[in-house]
Enzyme design. Structure first.
Site, PDB file in Angstrom:
ATOM      1  N   ARG A   1      -4.996 -36.319 -15.052  1.00 52.50           N
ATOM      2  CA  ARG A   1      -5.216 -37.727 -14.665  1.00 52.50           C
ATOM      3  C   ARG A   1      -4.564 -38.024 -13.312  1.00 52.50           C
ATOM      4  O   ARG A   1      -5.138 -38.710 -12.467  1.00 52.50           O
ATOM      5  CB  ARG A   1      -4.652 -38.654 -15.742  1.00 52.50           C
ATOM      6  CG  ARG A   1      -4.895 -40.145 -15.471  1.00 52.50           C
ATOM      7  CD  ARG A   1      -4.587 -40.986 -16.691  1.00 52.50           C
ATOM      8  NE  ARG A   1      -4.870 -42.389 -16.426  1.00 52.50           N
ATOM      9  CZ  ARG A   1      -3.958 -43.346 -16.346  1.00 52.50           C
ATOM     10  NH1 ARG A   1      -2.668 -43.052 -16.535  1.00 52.50           N
ATOM     11  NH2 ARG A   1      -4.291 -44.593 -16.091  1.00 52.50           N
TER      12      ARG A   1
ATOM     13  N   HIS B   1      -6.480 -39.392  -9.988  1.00 54.63           N
ATOM     14  CA  HIS B   1      -6.072 -40.634  -9.321  1.00 54.63           C
ATOM     15  C   HIS B   1      -5.672 -40.384  -7.872  1.00 54.63           C
ATOM     16  O   HIS B   1      -5.880 -41.245  -7.009  1.00 54.63           O
ATOM     17  CB  HIS B   1      -4.920 -41.287 -10.083  1.00 54.63           C
ATOM     18  CG  HIS B   1      -5.365 -42.069 -11.280  1.00 54.63           C
ATOM     19  ND1 HIS B   1      -4.917 -43.344 -11.549  1.00 54.63           N
ATOM     20  CD2 HIS B   1      -6.239 -41.769 -12.269  1.00 54.63           C
ATOM     21  CE1 HIS B   1      -5.485 -43.782 -12.657  1.00 54.63           C
ATOM     22  NE2 HIS B   1      -6.282 -42.839 -13.124  1.00 54.63           N
ATOM     23  N   ASP B   2      -5.089 -39.225  -7.604  1.00 62.92           N
ATOM     24  CA  ASP B   2      -4.729 -38.898  -6.225  1.00 62.92           C
ATOM     25  C   ASP B   2      -5.975 -38.659  -5.382  1.00 62.92           C
ATOM     26  O   ASP B   2      -6.131 -39.229  -4.300  1.00 62.92           O
ATOM     27  CB  ASP B   2      -3.823 -37.670  -6.190  1.00 62.92           C
ATOM     28  CG  ASP B   2      -3.396 -37.311  -4.777  1.00 62.92           C
ATOM     29  OD1 ASP B   2      -2.910 -38.209  -4.048  1.00 62.92           O
ATOM     30  OD2 ASP B   2      -3.559 -36.146  -4.379  1.00 62.92           O
TER      31      ASP B   2
ATOM     32  N   ASN C   1      -1.945 -47.530 -11.776  1.00 63.74           N
ATOM     33  CA  ASN C   1      -1.154 -46.297 -11.716  1.00 63.74           C
ATOM     34  C   ASN C   1       0.194 -46.416 -12.436  1.00 63.74           C
ATOM     35  O   ASN C   1       0.942 -45.435 -12.501  1.00 63.74           O
ATOM     36  CB  ASN C   1      -0.919 -45.879 -10.268  1.00 63.74           C
ATOM     37  CG  ASN C   1      -2.141 -45.225  -9.649  1.00 63.74           C
ATOM     38  OD1 ASN C   1      -3.053 -44.803 -10.358  1.00 63.74           O
ATOM     39  ND2 ASN C   1      -2.175 -45.155  -8.323  1.00 63.74           N
TER      40      ASN C   1
ATOM     41  N   HIS D   1     -11.282 -36.322 -20.796  1.00 63.47           N
ATOM     42  CA  HIS D   1     -10.735 -37.142 -21.881  1.00 63.47           C
ATOM     43  C   HIS D   1     -10.626 -36.360 -23.189  1.00 63.47           C
ATOM     44  O   HIS D   1     -10.167 -36.895 -24.190  1.00 63.47           O
ATOM     45  CB  HIS D   1     -11.606 -38.385 -22.106  1.00 63.47           C
ATOM     46  CG  HIS D   1     -11.464 -39.410 -21.036  1.00 63.47           C
ATOM     47  ND1 HIS D   1     -12.222 -40.567 -20.988  1.00 63.47           N
ATOM     48  CD2 HIS D   1     -10.664 -39.468 -19.947  1.00 63.47           C
ATOM     49  CE1 HIS D   1     -11.896 -41.283 -19.924  1.00 63.47           C
ATOM     50  NE2 HIS D   1     -10.943 -40.625 -19.272  1.00 63.47           N
TER      51      HIS D   1
ATOM     52  N   ASP E   1     -11.659 -28.765 -25.005  1.00 64.64           N
ATOM     53  CA  ASP E   1     -12.899 -28.252 -25.575  1.00 64.64           C
ATOM     54  C   ASP E   1     -13.989 -29.312 -25.426  1.00 64.64           C
ATOM     55  O   ASP E   1     -13.812 -30.288 -24.694  1.00 64.64           O
ATOM     56  CB  ASP E   1     -12.695 -27.869 -27.048  1.00 64.64           C
ATOM     57  CG  ASP E   1     -12.098 -29.000 -27.883  1.00 64.64           C
ATOM     58  OD1 ASP E   1     -12.300 -30.192 -27.515  1.00 64.64           O
ATOM     59  OD2 ASP E   1     -11.431 -28.720 -28.890  1.00 64.64           O
TER      60      ASP E   1
END
Length: 326
Positions: free
Chosen positions: A57, A61-62, A89, A189, A250
């Site tokens: 994540r 975000h970076d 953030n 996710h 997975d």
């Protein structure tokens, strides 16, 4: 002369900055780079199993804001509110920041001033994904750390859980990503968790007549209501994005979407929208296809708006620019 001309066209179609990256960038200047990052990531993941999801994540975000330049690491000061302190953030993983900082510290002792924080983040993310069962993909190196980090640039460049699929597709498209790449990246996710405040509208405030989204699996919804009962007083309350195999990378995430086990409204939208539904079906039944698409998308993400040469620097510390900018 047709063949040489074609080769030239192909060469110039490759972004110049991307063509300057290579897997052996530190072979001469810091030969233990990959070993140090891998060992640091392995130890951190063993101690804190949420590190892999948090680092993935953090990397996303970076890269989505100002490109992959470690701008998200910069600490705010009295003259600048940096990316790290943007509202979205605030929930980034402390373990993710720490694994990069630990690797940076070790590398500064071994080969000072050589390895950028941006490259460490890219390499550590890939290593952690493989540690939890995900695909291995090549990480080309040579990124420099950016000179700019502004909280004001964050919000418009990251997808939100309450956005429509039209809005999410457009956000990715504006950055050069296809729908297939967006759906594959969202498959990240399959590990990690989300805070209750990001999905409680689906549980308690879906509509005036129907408090709970009827398309959530009923047993899943009841479990989430218990987990998030005190979310207004305890903002740290959270739930796994993939309730079946939360710690393993997975394709179960996509299978969950078809069962009404998608946590976020943006997750559930993937299986409802005709533009993305076929990809959910493919990835849910063919893990190899998901891994291949995810690897490709991560490589592409890792080259997004990178800095090379004088466009950036190799920071001595990941949380501070080497020189103060006026």
């Amino acid at each position: 002369m047709a063949v040489p001309i074609l080769l030239l066209v192909l060469f110039f179609s490759i972004p110049f900055s991307e063509s300057k990256l290579n897997e052996d960038y530190y072979k001469q200047t810091c030969p233990d780079f990959q070993k140090i990052v891998r060992e640091t990531a392995t130890l951190k993941q063993a101690a804190q199993p949420a590190t892999a999801a948090g680092t993935l994540r953090l990397f996303f975000h970076d890269c989505m804001v100002e490109g992959c330049d470690a701008s998200v690491f910069i600490a705010s000061n009295h003259v600048n509110k940096a990316e790290r302190d943007a509202d979205i953030n605030q929930s980034l993983s402390g373990d993710a920041f720490e694994v990069v900082v630990r690797a940076k510290t070790a590398l500064e002792l071994t080969c000072p001033g050589i390895v950028s924080c941006a490259d460490i983040l890219a390499e550590a993310t890939r290593d952690l994904i493989t540690i939890v069962g995900g695909p291995f993909y090549p990480v080309k190196l040579g990124r420099k750390d950016g000179h700019v980090s502004l909280a004001s640039k964050v919000d418009a460049n990251l997808p939100k859980t309450n956005q429509t699929m039209d809005e999410i597709i457009k956000l990715f498209a504006d950055k050069g990503f296809t729908i297939e790449e967006m759906v594959a990246l969202t498959g990240g996710h399959t590990i990690g968790f989300s805070h209750c405040r990001e999905f409680t509208d689906r549980l308690f405030h879906y509509s005036r007549t129907t408090p709970t989204d009827p398309e959530i699996n009923p047993r899943f919804a009841e479990g989430l209501k218990k987990t998030c009962a005190n979310y207004t007083t305890n903002p740290a309350m959270s739930a796994f994005n993939d309730v079946i195999t939360p710690g393993k990378f997975d394709n179960i995430y996509y299978q969950n979407l078809k069962r009404g086990l998608g946590l976020l409204s943006s997750d559930h939208a993937l299986v409802k929208d005709p533009r993305t539904r076929a990809l959910v079906e493919l990835y849910s039944t063919n893990q190899e296809a998901f891994f291949k698409a995810f690897s490709h998308a991560m490589e592409k993400l890792g080259h997004h708006e990178i800095k090379i040469g004088q466009q950036g620097e190799v920071r001595r510390r990941c949380d501070a620019f080497n020189t103060i900018k006026a």
